[in-house]
Design a protein around this motif. Sequence first.
Motif, short mmCIF file in Angstrom:
data_model
loop_
_atom_site.label_atom_id
_atom_site.label_comp_id
_atom_site.label_asym_id
_atom_site.label_seq_id
_atom_site.Cartn_x
_atom_site.Cartn_y
_atom_site.Cartn_z
N ALA A 177 0.81 -1.07 0.16
CA ALA A 177 0.05 0.02 0.00
C ALA A 177 0.91 1.03 -0.03
CB ALA A 177 -1.01 -0.02 1.48
N SER A 224 2.57 1.77 -3.44
CA SER A 224 1.80 2.27 -4.37
C SER A 224 1.09 3.44 -4.33
CB SER A 224 0.57 1.29 -4.46
OG SER A 224 -0.36 1.39 -3.41
N LEU A 243 -4.96 -5.01 -8.29
CA LEU A 243 -4.74 -3.48 -7.66
C LEU A 243 -3.32 -3.19 -8.34
CD1 LEU A 243 -5.90 -4.04 -4.00
CD2 LEU A 243 -6.90 -2.48 -5.79
N SER A 294 -4.13 -2.08 -11.78
CA SER A 294 -4.85 -0.86 -11.67
C SER A 294 -4.09 0.31 -11.25
CB SER A 294 -6.04 -1.08 -10.56
OG SER A 294 -5.80 -0.21 -9.37
N SER A 295 -3.19 0.41 -10.40
CA SER A 295 -2.21 1.28 -9.92
C SER A 295 -1.47 1.70 -11.26
CB SER A 295 -1.62 1.02 -8.88
OG SER A 295 0.04 0.81 -9.25
N HIS A 342 -3.90 3.70 -13.12
CA HIS A 342 -3.98 5.07 -12.63
C HIS A 342 -2.79 6.00 -12.89
CE1 HIS A 342 -7.50 4.87 -10.18
NE2 HIS A 342 -7.39 3.42 -9.88
N TYR A 346 -6.13 9.20 -4.36
CA TYR A 346 -5.78 8.00 -4.52
C TYR A 346 -5.04 7.21 -3.29
CZ TYR A 346 -3.06 4.14 -6.84
OH TYR A 346 -2.78 2.81 -7.30
N ASN A 364 -7.00 3.89 -2.27
CA ASN A 364 -6.18 2.75 -2.17
C ASN A 364 -5.67 2.30 -1.04
OD1 ASN A 364 -5.28 1.10 -4.60
ND2 ASN A 364 -3.15 1.61 -4.20
N LEU A 389 -12.04 3.73 -7.11
CA LEU A 389 -11.04 3.58 -7.96
C LEU A 389 -11.35 3.72 -9.32
CD1 LEU A 389 -9.38 0.84 -5.91
CD2 LEU A 389 -8.09 3.00 -6.66
N TYR A 421 -12.73 -3.94 -11.67
CA TYR A 421 -13.40 -3.42 -10.19
C TYR A 421 -14.85 -3.93 -9.97
CZ TYR A 421 -9.49 0.14 -10.32
OH TYR A 421 -8.35 0.49 -10.42
#
Lengths: 485, 99
Positions: free
Chosen positions: A243, A246, A301, A304-305, A308, A334, A338, A382, A424
Amino acid sequence: MPIETLNVNLLSILPMALVAILALSMLVLDFFLKKGDKGAIGYLSIIGLLIVLPIASNAIEGAPAFGGMVIADAFSAFFNCIFILAAVFALYLSVDYLKRINSETGEYYYIVLFAVAGMMVMSSANDLIALYVGIELMALSFYVLTAFRVRDTKSSEGGLKYFVLGALSSGILLYGISFTYGFSGTTNISDIARLAGGAGANNTFMLLGVVLTAAGFAFKIAAFPFHVWAPDAYEGAPTPVTALISIGSKAASFAVFLRVFIVAFPAFQSHWWKLLWALSAATMLYGSVVAIPQKNIIRMLAYSSIAHAGVILIGIVALNGAGAAGVMYYLLVYAFMNMGAFAIVMYLGRVRGNGEYVSDYAGMSSRHPVIAFLMALFLLSLAGIPPTGGFMAKFFILSAAIKARYYWLAAIGVVSTAISLFFYARVVFYMYMKDAEGDSPAPAGRPALAYDVVIYITAAMTMLLGLYPAPFMEIAIKAVEPLIR
Amino acid sequence: MTLTHYLILSFILFGIGVAGVLVRRNVIVVLMSLELIFNSVNISLAAFSYYLQSLNGTVFVILSITVAAAEVAIGLAILVAVYRTRKAVNVDELDEMKG
């Protein structure tokens, strides 16, 4: 250099100095604590960071200090708050997490603090030397933290991959910096624009410098095609570290990306916008398409990051005040959404012993109705669904792109958002529409308070940033005003 | 020796380093290639610093050498951790995570 131009202003480095002192004192304290008491270091670090938070959020306007090495402006103050908040959440979750994986050690906490100090150096760096040292302080700490579960094969594998590619990217960045320095004759970010602008716009060395610097930063923000380290490092690292990487690492890398490209390289915009345009479009599409087949939610994720990062890059391509402020706002949102999603993944690991795979989420709405609802909130945020913070963040970035007449890039951003809704929503679908298959594993006991606190605060902030974005956006716009000329 | 000579030397070393990182399978050789990359950049920085008559580049070289030393220490530590769990130092064998 005479002492007057050196401008020794200790206030400008106060936040990072305090975090570094905090880390060092935790290092000393570690020797005096018994094996079972290491959690105290975690709590003391959190208290220390919360004390530093108001100091870090207070921008000192003025000239760059220490011979132009660092600058403590509203821009760095904004990012420092993101770093500290992310680190506080991650540390709070770590105390319980480390207990669960049976590796309660003191060094974990102060390596996190060193990483935060590195990020703060990055956000206030006004010189390529300080920038490089900050990047390395952060990256070296994260290499260690990623490989922290030394007995776990995935963790050390992820750490090694992160290390090799991270070091390669540092080398490329450094090579770019050396060309920039070679042509402009200075490493100071605000002087580069003055000395290399105009005449240098078509110089091969300078362009090589710009391109290699962009490639180095693209590695750090995990943009396609420099993203290969991200999924493995995210999956292997302890989840709180994932976490923090990211959020913190990405925010810090975007802070230097923004500062270098807006302050130092605006004269070369006609060259680098095509490069970043392609980088941004490819990153958005790649991240959201490859996330679809992922079964492991942390890998999902991770992709997904990556997606982003592509959307945030739009804000840099736009090169206007709204774009840069949009980048900052996006990173703030974010950080909360996140962190919330990762906190729920950790929460499920704690109470049910699973939560790593998307199929583990089947039937969650009946077993954990509140947590399922909040997970849906984070995931929809997200994905960028109103009225959450993620929607406002995407809205600001895309409207900045349209204002700067990058219609196609904005269109690709919308398309990638639509694609990303697919994976998602799949998790939401599992939580609400599917029943759990077979026996659910026995609950592993009552979870710590930390999970509830982090999940509720991040959920509240995600909603607040979606419903009431004006004051935060105003701070961001004020912060970028001095940078954009 | 002019600036160009140093830059060509630095470019060749950088190329060898990047090729080594991407092509070689043994992680220890990869770490050596990384060192080569850092040293090629040091040559280029030092050459620019000398020809520009500015000290920034020299300061940068000293810091970069320090950071590279810390970097390789951490790299070897992680490599030892990998070797203990897997008994492998080849990049090909590190393929537990995919996708």
